[in-house]
Motif scaffolding. Sequence first.
Motif, mmCIF file in Angstrom:
data_model
loop_
_atom_site.group_PDB
_atom_site.id
_atom_site.type_symbol
_atom_site.label_atom_id
_atom_site.label_comp_id
_atom_site.label_asym_id
_atom_site.label_seq_id
_atom_site.Cartn_x
_atom_site.Cartn_y
_atom_site.Cartn_z
ATOM 1 N N GLY A 7 4.323 -10.836 21.008
ATOM 2 C CA GLY A 7 3.920 -12.158 20.518
ATOM 3 C C GLY A 7 2.542 -12.620 20.921
ATOM 4 O O GLY A 7 2.149 -13.752 20.599
ATOM 5 N N THR A 95 4.351 -15.054 27.030
ATOM 6 C CA THR A 95 5.396 -14.946 26.014
ATOM 7 C C THR A 95 6.652 -14.366 26.648
ATOM 8 O O THR A 95 7.620 -15.074 26.875
ATOM 9 C CB THR A 95 4.919 -14.092 24.822
ATOM 10 O OG1 THR A 95 4.528 -12.788 25.281
ATOM 11 C CG2 THR A 95 3.751 -14.755 24.112
ATOM 12 N N ASN A 199 9.343 -16.195 16.622
ATOM 13 C CA ASN A 199 8.190 -17.016 16.247
ATOM 14 C C ASN A 199 8.405 -18.492 16.572
ATOM 15 O O ASN A 199 7.439 -19.237 16.739
ATOM 16 C CB ASN A 199 7.855 -16.819 14.768
ATOM 17 C CG ASN A 199 6.935 -15.639 14.548
ATOM 18 O OD1 ASN A 199 6.055 -15.370 15.365
ATOM 19 N ND2 ASN A 199 7.132 -14.915 13.458
ATOM 20 N N ASN A 202 7.180 -18.434 20.044
ATOM 21 C CA ASN A 202 5.713 -18.403 20.034
ATOM 22 C C ASN A 202 5.131 -19.780 19.706
ATOM 23 O O ASN A 202 4.133 -20.208 20.309
ATOM 24 C CB ASN A 202 5.212 -17.386 19.004
ATOM 25 C CG ASN A 202 5.536 -15.949 19.376
ATOM 26 O OD1 ASN A 202 5.742 -15.633 20.536
ATOM 27 N ND2 ASN A 202 5.587 -15.080 18.389
#
Length: 242
Positions: A7, A95, A199, A202
């Motif tokens: 990520g 991450t 995501n 993220n």
Amino acid sequence: GVTGTDGKTTTTTMIQQMLQSSGRKAGSMSTVDIRVGDRVDLNDSRQTTLEALEIQQQLAQMRDSGVRYAVIETSSHGLALQRVVAVDYDVAVFTNIAHEHLDFHKTVEAYREAKASLIDLTAASAVKEVTKTAVLNRDDPSFAFLVNRSIPRRLTYGIQLDADLKANKLEATADGLEIDATTPLGPLTLRLKLSGRWNASNALAAAATGVALGLTLEEIRVGLEHYSGVSGRMERVDLGQP
């Protein structure tokens, strides 16, 4: 600085785009490209983190172009090989830390230590306008190791565990992701153009970075919702197929 096993590129670019959309001229260096404001140049070196002199050269060019914020994808190789020792980081973003690059680091402990050194670099760097901050993934097992590193401020994010930025709702749709989160600045609702639970994580890391840099919730929301992803990473291909 953004580090982690997965990520990094997405989160780096996400932060740069979020800053740009808020009217703060920003640049970034990632595995895929080098961005100076709205200009995008491919990173042909195939190095996630460039050599020390090249990083300083890129930072100088960004400064000369009026860039105020630089986001650097910072790999464990870059940290271990001291490519970034002269970079005065303000925020260290993590991450996750999984098992990878053991051909280089030899042991999981050495790999983890290389990653963690980003916090030490950030805490020891020149004092500027931003409180030195570590952004940590509360859901990742590395949290227990990283949280003990000394730095003036920590911001945590997570989907499963309680955190400063916590996703209370995460829903996959045909168009992307819908997230309802609590943050230190109040509730945040995001409609992302990205797929994949990772995501969402993220995006929370990027949002936490926005909090650390003094962005408003609206600036964070608009920046993340306009972000459409990294070239070649989980790209949507729509050619009329079912």
